[in-house]
Design a protein around this motif. Sequence first.
Motif, PDB file in Angstrom:
ATOM      1  N   SER A 376     -19.735 -72.073  13.076  1.00 28.16           N
ATOM      2  CA  SER A 376     -20.116 -72.708  11.819  1.00 28.16           C
ATOM      3  C   SER A 376     -20.147 -71.666  10.705  1.00 28.16           C
ATOM      4  CB  SER A 376     -21.485 -73.388  11.931  1.00 28.16           C
ATOM      5  OG  SER A 376     -21.914 -73.869  10.658  1.00 28.16           O
ATOM      6  N   ARG A 377     -19.177 -71.741   9.816  1.00 25.05           N
ATOM      7  CA  ARG A 377     -19.185 -70.852   8.656  1.00 25.05           C
ATOM      8  C   ARG A 377     -20.325 -71.220   7.717  1.00 25.05           C
ATOM      9  NH1 ARG A 377     -19.381 -72.335   3.906  1.00 25.05           N
ATOM     10  NH2 ARG A 377     -17.885 -73.970   4.438  1.00 25.05           N
ATOM     11  N   ARG A 378     -20.675 -72.487   7.647  1.00 21.76           N
ATOM     12  CA  ARG A 378     -21.770 -72.925   6.785  1.00 21.76           C
ATOM     13  C   ARG A 378     -23.091 -72.261   7.194  1.00 21.76           C
ATOM     14  NH1 ARG A 378     -23.550 -79.292   6.036  1.00 21.76           N
ATOM     15  NH2 ARG A 378     -25.285 -78.959   4.562  1.00 21.76           N
ATOM     16  N   LEU A 379     -23.319 -72.122   8.500  1.00 18.23           N
ATOM     17  CA  LEU A 379     -24.513 -71.449   8.998  1.00 18.23           C
ATOM     18  C   LEU A 379     -24.307 -69.943   9.141  1.00 18.23           C
ATOM     19  CD1 LEU A 379     -25.450 -73.910  11.903  1.00 18.23           C
ATOM     20  CD2 LEU A 379     -26.579 -73.755   9.667  1.00 18.23           C
ATOM     21  N   ALA A 380     -23.035 -69.509   9.267  1.00 18.66           N
ATOM     22  CA  ALA A 380     -22.700 -68.116   9.613  1.00 18.66           C
ATOM     23  C   ALA A 380     -23.456 -67.722  10.876  1.00 18.66           C
ATOM     24  CB  ALA A 380     -23.010 -67.168   8.462  1.00 18.66           C
ATOM     25  N   ASN A 381     -23.313 -68.549  11.903  1.00 18.29           N
ATOM     26  CA  ASN A 381     -24.058 -68.347  13.141  1.00 18.29           C
ATOM     27  C   ASN A 381     -23.395 -67.292  14.018  1.00 18.29           C
ATOM     28  OD1 ASN A 381     -21.820 -69.807  13.874  1.00 18.29           O
ATOM     29  ND2 ASN A 381     -22.918 -71.406  14.981  1.00 18.29           N
ATOM     30  N   LEU A 382     -23.974 -67.053  15.197  1.00 22.37           N
ATOM     31  CA  LEU A 382     -23.483 -66.007  16.094  1.00 22.37           C
ATOM     32  C   LEU A 382     -22.010 -66.180  16.460  1.00 22.37           C
ATOM     33  CD1 LEU A 382     -24.006 -63.526  17.921  1.00 22.37           C
ATOM     34  CD2 LEU A 382     -24.793 -65.128  19.687  1.00 22.37           C
ATOM     35  N   PRO A 383     -21.535 -67.375  16.884  1.00 19.62           N
ATOM     36  CA  PRO A 383     -20.104 -67.519  17.189  1.00 19.62           C
ATOM     37  C   PRO A 383     -19.210 -67.192  15.988  1.00 19.62           C
ATOM     38  CG  PRO A 383     -21.329 -69.378  18.059  1.00 19.62           C
ATOM     39  CD  PRO A 383     -22.282 -68.612  17.197  1.00 19.62           C
ATOM     40  N   TYR A 384     -19.650 -67.548  14.787  1.00 24.90           N
ATOM     41  CA  TYR A 384     -18.852 -67.226  13.600  1.00 24.90           C
ATOM     42  C   TYR A 384     -18.755 -65.716  13.413  1.00 24.90           C
ATOM     43  CZ  TYR A 384     -17.375 -66.914   8.718  1.00 24.90           C
ATOM     44  OH  TYR A 384     -16.704 -66.594   7.561  1.00 24.90           O
ATOM     45  N   VAL A 385     -19.864 -65.016  13.556  1.00 27.17           N
ATOM     46  CA  VAL A 385     -19.884 -63.556  13.430  1.00 27.17           C
ATOM     47  C   VAL A 385     -18.939 -62.919  14.445  1.00 27.17           C
ATOM     48  CG1 VAL A 385     -21.326 -61.490  13.701  1.00 27.17           C
ATOM     49  CG2 VAL A 385     -22.222 -63.479  12.472  1.00 27.17           C
ATOM     50  N   LEU A 386     -19.017 -63.367  15.697  1.00 27.82           N
ATOM     51  CA  LEU A 386     -18.180 -62.795  16.748  1.00 27.82           C
ATOM     52  C   LEU A 386     -16.713 -63.144  16.551  1.00 27.82           C
ATOM     53  CD1 LEU A 386     -20.497 -63.505  19.816  1.00 27.82           C
ATOM     54  CD2 LEU A 386     -20.127 -61.312  18.669  1.00 27.82           C
ATOM     55  N   TRP A 387     -16.428 -64.359  16.065  1.00 31.44           N
ATOM     56  CA  TRP A 387     -15.040 -64.765  15.795  1.00 31.44           C
ATOM     57  C   TRP A 387     -14.422 -63.885  14.718  1.00 31.44           C
ATOM     58  CZ3 TRP A 387     -13.502 -68.761  11.771  1.00 31.44           C
ATOM     59  CH2 TRP A 387     -12.130 -69.019  11.817  1.00 31.44           C
ATOM     60  N   VAL A 388     -15.122 -63.703  13.617  1.00 31.69           N
ATOM     61  CA  VAL A 388     -14.614 -62.884  12.514  1.00 31.69           C
ATOM     62  C   VAL A 388     -14.416 -61.441  12.962  1.00 31.69           C
ATOM     63  CG1 VAL A 388     -15.208 -61.900  10.259  1.00 31.69           C
ATOM     64  CG2 VAL A 388     -15.580 -64.336  10.694  1.00 31.69           C
ATOM     65  N   THR A 389     -15.381 -60.901  13.698  1.00 28.49           N
ATOM     66  CA  THR A 389     -15.291 -59.512  14.142  1.00 28.49           C
ATOM     67  C   THR A 389     -14.155 -59.318  15.131  1.00 28.49           C
ATOM     68  OG1 THR A 389     -17.699 -59.319  13.862  1.00 28.49           O
ATOM     69  CG2 THR A 389     -16.601 -57.613  15.151  1.00 28.49           C
ATOM     70  N   SER A 390     -13.996 -60.261  16.067  1.00 25.07           N
ATOM     71  CA  SER A 390     -12.908 -60.182  17.037  1.00 25.07           C
ATOM     72  C   SER A 390     -11.550 -60.252  16.337  1.00 25.07           C
ATOM     73  CB  SER A 390     -13.041 -61.326  18.047  1.00 25.07           C
ATOM     74  OG  SER A 390     -11.872 -61.459  18.822  1.00 25.07           O
ATOM     75  N   PHE A 391     -11.397 -61.215  15.444  1.00 22.43           N
ATOM     76  CA  PHE A 391     -10.127 -61.392  14.751  1.00 22.43           C
ATOM     77  C   PHE A 391      -9.743 -60.140  13.970  1.00 22.43           C
ATOM     78  CE2 PHE A 391      -7.850 -62.338  10.854  1.00 22.43           C
ATOM     79  CZ  PHE A 391      -6.774 -63.073  11.296  1.00 22.43           C
ATOM     80  N   ASN A 392     -10.665 -59.604  13.201  1.00 17.57           N
ATOM     81  CA  ASN A 392     -10.358 -58.443  12.364  1.00 17.57           C
ATOM     82  C   ASN A 392     -10.122 -57.188  13.193  1.00 17.57           C
ATOM     83  OD1 ASN A 392     -10.739 -58.937   9.190  1.00 17.57           O
ATOM     84  ND2 ASN A 392     -12.098 -60.303  10.307  1.00 17.57           N
ATOM     85  N   SER A 393     -10.809 -57.064  14.317  1.00 16.21           N
ATOM     86  CA  SER A 393     -10.571 -55.923  15.205  1.00 16.21           C
ATOM     87  C   SER A 393      -9.150 -55.961  15.758  1.00 16.21           C
ATOM     88  CB  SER A 393     -11.586 -55.928  16.346  1.00 16.21           C
ATOM     89  OG  SER A 393     -12.902 -55.802  15.863  1.00 16.21           O
ATOM     90  N   VAL A 394      -8.687 -57.151  16.123  1.00 11.71           N
ATOM     91  CA  VAL A 394      -7.325 -57.300  16.645  1.00 11.71           C
ATOM     92  C   VAL A 394      -6.299 -57.049  15.541  1.00 11.71           C
ATOM     93  CG1 VAL A 394      -5.674 -58.927  17.644  1.00 11.71           C
ATOM     94  CG2 VAL A 394      -8.019 -58.849  18.496  1.00 11.71           C
ATOM     95  N   GLN A 395      -6.562 -57.554  14.328  1.00 11.10           N
ATOM     96  CA  GLN A 395      -5.648 -57.315  13.210  1.00 11.10           C
ATOM     97  C   GLN A 395      -5.513 -55.826  12.916  1.00 11.10           C
ATOM     98  OE1 GLN A 395      -4.208 -59.503  10.203  1.00 11.10           O
ATOM     99  NE2 GLN A 395      -3.689 -60.550  12.105  1.00 11.10           N
TER     100      GLN A 395
END
Length: 493
Positions: A376-395
């Motif tokens: 949930s980007r609206r909440l910026a919850n834990l899965p959102y944080v991990l998704w963004v961090t994982s994606f950018n690390s791979v990029q």
Amino acid sequence: MSNATSYKQLKEDFVSGLTGGSVAEINYVTATAPVGVFLWSVLQARQSFFTPYSPVASLVDFLLNVAPLLLATTLYADQPILLSLLLLAPAVLVYVLPPSASSRRRVARKPKPSGSAGQRPDALSVKPFLTTYRANMMLITCVAILAVDFRLFPRRFAKVETWGTSLMDMGVGSFVFSAGVVAARPVLREKMTGRFSRLPGRMAQALRHAIPLLVLGLIRLLSVKGLDYAEHVTEYGVHWNFFFTLAFLPPFVAAFQTALSIIPSHAALALLVSGSYQILLEWTSLKAYILTAPRLDLISMNREGIFSFFGYLAIFLAGQDLGMFVMPRSVTPRSTASAGVQRNTLLMTMGVWAAIWTTLYFLSTSYSYGLGLNVSRRLANLPYVLWVTSFNSVQLLAFCAIDTLFFPAFYNATDVRGERDAYDFATSPVLRAFNRNGLALFLLANLLTGLVNLTVPTLDVGPAVTMAILVGYTALLTGVALGLDACNISIKI
């Protein structure tokens, strides 16, 4: 209800992606950025195509680094893999051709002390792949904020209402992650010099960075309300906007620097912040309050922006953690290790961390093996944080791999001048220009987006007019970026 009001309401509903798209699809779309950079790198490393930087070279630079991002989010939105293959095919062809004479001379030439004799490269050198990563993040953000207002831009790429993943949801998180990566530089500089700032000094420096962003946030708030501009209230709230989120990050990060004496890891601190926030969401009424509470006072009116800030703070800290080992020129404790060893160590370290963040994201969202939480980007919850961090690390890993493959000379440089020449050779002038004045160009993109929306009924125009407007818009942004860079102007906000 008047026609103007009806159109405004239609636009507010239109810019919401509802449930978004799949993570895999977002990965396919954003993969066009590394693929475009790959083709640019092949042309430069094998043929020195962009040296010297002629008008034709600048046009090709635009077509390889800007146009793919625009096409991937519009005409090729349903066929991103095909677009990537169309870019890879000429890359393979150019790679198998014999290198040009100038490229052979460059490869054969050993780095020699030059104009800056005796000056060793900075321990915190600006690496080509970091410039490429940050510029691509800025470019796709600038493309999306205008393209989303046209029907040619798929609704699944727009920000979701509450639950789900989308391209634009990833964009705002990546913006914060990227800022965190470069924020590691002053922390590393303090460690290297042994001169550490006290909390009052850090807070004063943080406020100097925060005040301009607060001013921009207020200007955006007044302009949106004054012009009756279409906005989606559930994104950040009634008054809050993304500039306010960016403005409050520096003071909070400055305060958290003290906590690093207890928890000596930015990654652990990021997990502590996001994990604690997730516990509050699950075990208290906070989630229900953010999603359903009536908007009665200043806090409830802006609850999405206020509480999602903790998620963005965690993303910033995770980016800072990655920057702590990406920024230094020497990755291993033994700085005497060869450049090849340093490059391989950096790649392996980045690969390990990308795998860690990806695994944590899987465990947070898997119903079979993990917590079964939804992003949930609206909440910026834990899965959102991990998704963004994982994606950018791979990029970042992908761009680093391209950099290592085609431009090892940067890491072999023995003096400042040699390193600067190698950096210029290894980075696209368009991407360098966007990285240099990123926030100023983002502000210009917001102004141009508002201008287009006030003068063009974006929901009513066809594909041809849409592409004409978007190409003109991206070309103007690129021209301004290159112009500022050519005049050696850096606008710091």
